[in-house]
Enzyme design. Structure first.
Site, PDB file in Angstrom:
ATOM      1  N   CYS A   1     -11.587  -5.802   6.989  1.00 44.24           N
ATOM      2  CA  CYS A   1     -11.840  -4.309   6.731  1.00 44.24           C
ATOM      3  C   CYS A   1     -12.782  -4.313   5.467  1.00 44.24           C
ATOM      4  O   CYS A   1     -13.592  -3.269   5.201  1.00 44.24           O
ATOM      5  CB  CYS A   1     -10.556  -3.565   6.190  1.00 44.24           C
ATOM      6  SG  CYS A   1      -9.484  -3.586   7.741  1.00 44.24           S
TER       7      CYS A   1
ATOM      8  N   ASN B   1      -8.689   3.490  12.187  1.00 43.91           N
ATOM      9  CA  ASN B   1      -9.288   2.379  11.560  1.00 43.91           C
ATOM     10  C   ASN B   1     -10.065   1.403  12.083  1.00 43.91           C
ATOM     11  O   ASN B   1      -9.495   0.668  12.892  1.00 43.91           O
ATOM     12  CB  ASN B   1      -7.853   1.726  10.681  1.00 43.91           C
ATOM     13  CG  ASN B   1      -8.414   0.449   9.942  1.00 43.91           C
ATOM     14  OD1 ASN B   1      -9.539  -0.229  10.080  1.00 43.91           O
ATOM     15  ND2 ASN B   1      -7.413  -0.183   9.010  1.00 43.91           N
TER      16      ASN B   1
ATOM     17  N   HIS C   1     -13.020   2.742   2.884  1.00 46.14           N
ATOM     18  CA  HIS C   1     -12.760   2.176   3.910  1.00 46.14           C
ATOM     19  C   HIS C   1     -11.635   2.906   4.808  1.00 46.14           C
ATOM     20  O   HIS C   1     -10.608   3.599   3.994  1.00 46.14           O
ATOM     21  CB  HIS C   1     -12.151   0.590   4.001  1.00 46.14           C
ATOM     22  CG  HIS C   1     -11.598   0.123   5.232  1.00 46.14           C
ATOM     23  ND1 HIS C   1     -12.192   0.290   6.386  1.00 46.14           N
ATOM     24  CD2 HIS C   1     -10.290  -0.042   5.245  1.00 46.14           C
ATOM     25  CE1 HIS C   1     -11.202  -0.128   7.081  1.00 46.14           C
ATOM     26  NE2 HIS C   1     -10.072  -0.659   6.625  1.00 46.14           N
TER      27      HIS C   1
HETATM   28  N1  COA Z   1       5.818   5.756  14.993  1.00 42.71           N
HETATM   29  C1  COA Z   1       7.285   5.804  14.751  1.00 42.71           C
HETATM   30  N2  COA Z   1       7.966   5.164  13.780  1.00 42.71           N
HETATM   31  C2  COA Z   1       7.094   4.046  13.220  1.00 42.71           C
HETATM   32  C3  COA Z   1       5.915   3.807  13.690  1.00 42.71           C
HETATM   33  C4  COA Z   1       5.273   4.585  14.508  1.00 42.71           C
HETATM   34  N3  COA Z   1       4.067   4.417  15.076  1.00 42.71           N
HETATM   35  N4  COA Z   1       5.608   2.604  13.107  1.00 42.71           N
HETATM   36  C5  COA Z   1       6.452   1.972  12.166  1.00 42.71           C
HETATM   37  N5  COA Z   1       7.449   3.122  12.331  1.00 42.71           N
HETATM   38  C6  COA Z   1       9.038   3.218  11.752  1.00 42.71           C
HETATM   39  C7  COA Z   1       9.224   1.890  11.517  1.00 42.71           C
HETATM   40  O1  COA Z   1       9.956   1.233  12.171  1.00 42.71           O
HETATM   41  C8  COA Z   1      10.336   2.320  10.141  1.00 42.71           C
HETATM   42  O2  COA Z   1      11.470   2.691  10.819  1.00 42.71           O
HETATM   43  P1  COA Z   1      13.095   2.032  10.009  1.00 42.71           P
HETATM   44  O3  COA Z   1      13.114   3.017   8.733  1.00 42.71           O
HETATM   45  O4  COA Z   1      14.203   2.559  11.030  1.00 42.71           O
HETATM   46  O5  COA Z   1      12.751   0.730   9.780  1.00 42.71           O
HETATM   47  C9  COA Z   1       9.749   3.479   9.724  1.00 42.71           C
HETATM   48  O6  COA Z   1       8.673   3.933  10.737  1.00 42.71           O
HETATM   49  C10 COA Z   1       8.954   3.321   8.402  1.00 42.71           C
HETATM   50  O7  COA Z   1       8.054   2.183   8.469  1.00 42.71           O
HETATM   51  P2  COA Z   1       7.115   1.709   7.454  1.00 42.71           P
HETATM   52  O8  COA Z   1       6.298   0.466   7.921  1.00 42.71           O
HETATM   53  O9  COA Z   1       7.783   1.409   6.342  1.00 42.71           O
HETATM   54  O10 COA Z   1       6.144   2.969   7.357  1.00 42.71           O
HETATM   55  P3  COA Z   1       5.186   3.393   6.442  1.00 42.71           P
HETATM   56  O11 COA Z   1       5.362   4.369   5.769  1.00 42.71           O
HETATM   57  O12 COA Z   1       4.685   2.016   5.610  1.00 42.71           O
HETATM   58  O13 COA Z   1       3.679   3.677   7.542  1.00 42.71           O
HETATM   59  C11 COA Z   1       1.897   2.453   8.150  1.00 42.71           C
HETATM   60  C12 COA Z   1       3.323   2.641   8.194  1.00 42.71           C
HETATM   61  C13 COA Z   1       1.365   1.448   8.957  1.00 42.71           C
HETATM   62  C14 COA Z   1       1.203   3.860   8.646  1.00 42.71           C
HETATM   63  C15 COA Z   1       1.627   2.248   6.502  1.00 42.71           C
HETATM   64  O14 COA Z   1       2.295   1.403   5.900  1.00 42.71           O
HETATM   65  C16 COA Z   1       0.175   1.841   6.316  1.00 42.71           C
HETATM   66  O15 COA Z   1      -0.668   2.410   6.744  1.00 42.71           O
HETATM   67  N6  COA Z   1      -0.061   0.714   5.705  1.00 42.71           N
HETATM   68  C17 COA Z   1      -1.229   0.160   5.588  1.00 42.71           C
HETATM   69  C18 COA Z   1      -2.014  -0.250   6.778  1.00 42.71           C
HETATM   70  C19 COA Z   1      -3.438  -0.573   6.421  1.00 42.71           C
HETATM   71  O16 COA Z   1      -4.160   0.043   5.813  1.00 42.71           O
HETATM   72  N7  COA Z   1      -3.882  -1.462   7.164  1.00 42.71           N
HETATM   73  C20 COA Z   1      -5.224  -1.992   7.377  1.00 42.71           C
HETATM   74  C21 COA Z   1      -5.651  -2.440   6.126  1.00 42.71           C
HETATM   75  S1  COA Z   1      -7.284  -2.367   5.979  1.00 42.71           S
END
Ligand code: COA
Length: 332
Positions: free
Chosen positions: A114, A289, A259
């Protein structure tokens, strides 16, 4: 010493629109969850019969050259950022070079995820500042869709990534252009957002399996929570580093192009910097993304919408796999 000006921006995204509703029909997720946690409404996925990283890069590059009033023949060097090259090797910079009919000029591959576009921009800037090249094409292009884990296990990555390409033409100038770039990495976190295979340090039979029984290693693995926590800290750090280096303040930024990782990350940064909506550009809602392509696609759209004007101060910032993070301050 010379300075480098961005004189043309372009982008290309595949035709196929993948909605949140479509994803929720194939994996356990929902439109509401995706919008609330990421801000994404839809993304583009390639048609493997039509799109490659190289040809999407070429389409973006042609648009950037046309907007710059140049042709392919004016390009002296290519810096190509991608972690999803068409082949394991060579990188897709040479594929794009072939598409553009530019055989013979150098094509450098940058694999910083990224942050890749800002690393690529910085590299091109150094070549121009030293006088080695006058006109350099900087491209970010990715196909993430074919590496996604489209099962419940992979739903945190399946919903956020998309495909596309963006390009910028950099040219030597005696007026200020790229003021500074700031590049960082911390390999401690390499495995928190990565694709393992076909890694070279794997045993022979695992790198070259006769039959692939477990495809886990070929899919994107991400510790989303940890990535999020690091991203919001590093975005702020690297933006402030750039402002301090140039004796500028957040009030001087005309447009921040972060980004496009997650709308919540961009909004956090916007709020911390106290920037009005008109001074931040986001398009993650439409494209998800797109890794190294996200900043040049966003810049290209912002320019086309008239959001970047002569003499504006543009701030680019990125964070991603590695972990790597980077920023650039540009006088337009
Ligand atoms: N749909 C539904 N539920 C989902 C899901 C989806 N697509 N993805 C994850 N979950 C669930 C998880 O299983 C978890 O369930 P649980 O509480 O029963 O275990 C719950 O949602 C929370 O998961 P978590 O990973 O803590 O969610 P979050 O609020 O952190 O959101 C992202 C997940 C990926 C959106 C977030 O972490 C994120 O954007 N992180 C940065 C990613 C990023 O920028 N990546 C690229 C870098 S350049």
């Amino acid at each position: 010493m010379y300075s480098s000006k961005l004189i043309g921006l372009g982008h290309h995204v595949p035709d196929t629109v993948i909605t949140n509703q479509y994803l929720s029909n194939i994996i356990d997720t929902s439109n509401e969850w995706i919008i609330e946690r990421t801000g994404i409404n839809e993304r583009r996925w390639i048609d493997p019969k039509v799109d490659t990283v190289g040809n999407m890069g070429a389409k973006a590059a042609r648009m950037a050259l046309e907007r710059a009033g140049l042709t392919e023949k004016d390009v002296e060097f290519i810096v190509f950022a991608s972690i999803t090259s068409d082949y394991y090797f060579p990188g897709s910079g040479v594929i794009m070079q072939r598409e553009l009919g530019l055989g013979g000029i150098g094509a450098l591959e940058v694999k910083n995820a990224c942050s890749g576009f800002i690393y690529a921009l910085s590299t091109a800037d150094q070549f121009i500042k030293t006088g080695m090249y006058k006109t350099v094409l900087v491209v970010g292009a990715e196909i993430q869709s074919t590496a996604l884990d489209l099962t419940t296990r992979g739903r945190n990555t399946a919903v956020i990534f998309g495909d596309g390409a963006g390009a910028a033409v950099l040219q030597r100038s005696d007026k200020p252009g790229i003021l500074s770039t700031h590049l960082h990495a911390d390999g401690t976190f390499a495995e928190e957002l990565y694709v393992r295979d076909p890694g070279s340090s794997r045993p022979h039979a695992e790198r070259q399996p006769e039959q692939i029984l477990d495809t886990t290693g070929f899919k994107v693995v991400m510790n989303g929570n940890l990535v999020f926590k690091h991203a919001i800290v590093r975005f702020m750090e690297v933006i402030n580093e750039a402002l301090t280096k140039n004796n500028l303040t957040k009030e001087d930024i005309n447009l921040l192009v972060p980004h496009q990782a997650n709308l919540r990350i961009s909004q956090y940064v916007q709020e911390k910097l106290g920037l009005a909506d008109s001074r931040v550009f986001n398009n993650i809602m439409r494209y998800g993304n797109t890794t190294a392509a996200s900043i040049p696609i966003a810049m290209s759209e912002a320019w086309a919408e008239g959001r970047i004007k002569e003499n504006d101060l543009l701030c680019l910032a990125a964070f991603g796999s590695g972990f790597t993070w980077a920023s650039a301050l540009i006088r337009w």
